[in-house]
Design a protein around this motif. Structure first.
Motif, PDB file in Angstrom:
ATOM      1  N   TYR A   1      -8.209   3.857   1.963  1.00 48.71           N
ATOM      2  CA  TYR A   1      -7.812   3.069   0.961  1.00 48.71           C
ATOM      3  C   TYR A   1      -9.096   2.063   0.460  1.00 48.71           C
ATOM      4  CZ  TYR A   1      -3.101   3.517   2.732  1.00 48.71           C
ATOM      5  OH  TYR A   1      -1.814   4.034   3.067  1.00 48.71           O
TER       6      TYR A   1
ATOM      7  N   MET B   1       0.752  -1.296  -0.215  1.00 52.83           N
ATOM      8  CA  MET B   1      -0.109  -0.063  -0.097  1.00 52.83           C
ATOM      9  C   MET B   1       0.922   1.183  -0.126  1.00 52.83           C
ATOM     10  SD  MET B   1      -3.042  -1.550   2.729  1.00 52.83           S
ATOM     11  CE  MET B   1      -3.723  -0.101   3.212  1.00 52.83           C
TER      12      MET B   1
ATOM     13  N   THR C   1      -5.777   0.186  -3.041  1.00 51.69           N
ATOM     14  CA  THR C   1      -5.265   1.333  -3.708  1.00 51.69           C
ATOM     15  C   THR C   1      -5.800   2.527  -2.738  1.00 51.69           C
ATOM     16  OG1 THR C   1      -7.063   1.656  -5.073  1.00 51.69           O
ATOM     17  CG2 THR C   1      -5.040   0.505  -5.791  1.00 51.69           C
ATOM     18  N   LEU C   2      -4.912   3.741  -3.036  1.00 54.30           N
ATOM     19  CA  LEU C   2      -5.214   4.908  -2.180  1.00 54.30           C
ATOM     20  C   LEU C   2      -6.505   5.346  -2.531  1.00 54.30           C
ATOM     21  CD1 LEU C   2      -3.943   7.042  -0.481  1.00 54.30           C
ATOM     22  CD2 LEU C   2      -2.863   8.039  -1.827  1.00 54.30           C
TER      23      LEU C   2
END
Length: 450
Positions: A130, A119, A136-137
């Motif tokens: 997330y 991450m 994913t961000l």
């Protein structure tokens, strides 16, 4: 001689009358303790089901919340560092009470660790949101690095590494990379609220109040030697007497610890002294003791103050005429809001009759029989179901919030298992050098609330 025999007879009659009553009271309490333990095990099973059903099978990341809209499940498929910690510690808790096997717990947590390694991070610290589907961000809500949320993730990783030594190398590496010095201001001696990576700016505020949830991050930062021990003493027990905006003008005295002068101030409520939190909520006061041995080691400070906050929460709710107690931030029908026993805060949150079950479970180790009775009171509001307790109820209107929050489910789960298993999650945390090395800070302080 006759006088003495008469006196002896009276004493025997008194003792014989008292003993059955005392024995009956003892048996009643014992029966309640057994009933409470059985009930807590059943509640833990339903509560953990949330993590089983709403954690992504591939990434091992738990949904932030689930709302029930007209019978339809609306899952919020994003997560935070605190949610991740709550999932991992809840999984350990589930294994501790026999809900899942050790093998299953390790397998599930390994998925989470694999996600954490890849991450996006800033100085080893994790962003606040997330997506659960692919880790994913989530940039929709900015790119914020939260001090307190990272503190909880570190705590969860430390606990995992001690509960499952085969995972220690992975968890230790992640925690070591989390550099809290980047959030610390030496001149102030306090941690910033966080850092916005997109704007390259720190929050304007520091976490200055000591008796609040961020003390976990402070303890860990000291345990890692990212920040000096002095930091512990540079936070405010109450704000200085001259700061007249606070709810009360504190009383107390100045004490010196490790060369730092600390104003040991306190507030009072109906004759009871206590060190306030910021808002007066249960989770600010008691969430840190999920992992910190405040009850065991801070007998003259944090442990004693935790008990005072529980007692006043119960007393305050009774005085308001509420049918149940336990005020803390929680989901509402429309969103999320802060609630508290207002007098317990430096700048107290509101109290409008909203009660949240996680507050009861946080209080278990300080008021078990009161918690037992409160659980029954909460169930009368028809707020208990497949995933345990729904997140809040307004005891004045009877309106129940049809939502479950990962954070609150986690606090409930870990609190139950700490109660049933004599503080097992705290034991794991303090077995690690990060948890063990600052223990003296908990032991040496005396609050001015004796």
């Amino acid at each position: 001689m006759k006088k003495y025999f008469s006196l002896l007879l009276v004493l025997l009659l008194i003792v014989s009358a008292t003993l059955p009553a005392a024995a009956s009271a003892k048996n009643t309490n014992k029966g309640k303790e057994i009933a409470l333990s059985k009930q807590l095990k059943a509640i833990s099973k339903n509560t953990y089901r949330y993590f089983e059903d709403f954690t992504d099978k591939k990434t091992g990341l738990t949904y932030d919340a689930v709302r029930m809209d007209n019978g339809e499940i609306n899952a919020q498929k994003f997560t935070s560092p605190t949610n991740i910690a709550m999932y991992m510690m809840s999984t350990i808790s589930a294994e501790e009470v026999g809900l899942i096997s050790r093998e299953e717990a390790v397998t599930n947590i390994e998925k989470t660790l694999n996600s954490l390694k890849d991450m996006d991070k800033w100085n080893g610290l994790f962003y606040n949101w997330y997506y659960t589907e692919d880790a994913t961000l989530m940039t929709d809500w900015g790119q914020f690095i939260s001090t307190v949320d990272n503190g909880w993730l570190s705590a969860g990783l430390v606990v995992v590494g001690q509960a499952y030594p085969e995972l220690y190398e992975e968890t230790h590496a992640l925690v070591e990379d989390m550099d809290y010095s980047t959030l610390y201001t030496p001149e102030v001696g306090q941690m910033r609220g966080g850092y916005d990576v997109a704007t390259e700016s720190y929050t304007a505020h520091h976490y200055g109040a000591f008796y609040t949830e961020p003390r976990v991050a402070s303890y860990i930062a000291i345990g890692k030697e990212d920040v000096p021990e002095e930091h512990w003493w540079r936070m405010f027990r109450t704000m200085p007497e001259s700061w007249d905006w606070q709810a009360q003008i504190p009383e107390g005295y100045t004490e010196t610890y490790d060369g730092v002068d600390v104003f040991e101030g306190h507030y009072s409520y109906k004759g009871t002294k206590y060190v306030p939190s910021w808002g007066g909520s249960m989770f600010e006061a008691l969430m840190p003791q999920l992992v910190l041995k405040e009850k065991e080691l801070g007998k003259n400070a944090l442990g004693l103050n935790n008990k005072r906050h529980v007692d006043i929460q119960i007393q305050y709710a009774k005085e308001q005429g509420y049918a149940a107690w336990g005020m803390s931030p929680a989901a509402t029908p429309d969103n999320y809001s802060e609630f508290a026993a207002t007098p317990l805060g430096m700048d107290g949150y509101k109290s409008d009759g909203t009660v949240t079950p996680h507050a009861t479970f946080l209080a278990l180790e300080y008021a078990p029989m009161e918690a037992f009775n409160n659980i029954q009171a909460l169930k009368r509001f028809d707020m208990y179901g497949k995933y345990g307790f729904l997140d809040s109820v307004n005891v004045e209107t009877g309106e129940v919030t049809q939502a479950y929050l990962a954070l609150d489910q986690g606090m409930t789960m870990v609190s139950i298992v700490n109660y049933l298993k004599d503080g097992v999650i705290r034991d794991y945390f303090h077995q690690d050098q990060i948890g063990k090395s600052p223990e003296d800070l908990l032991m040496k302080e005396t609050f001015s609330i004796q």
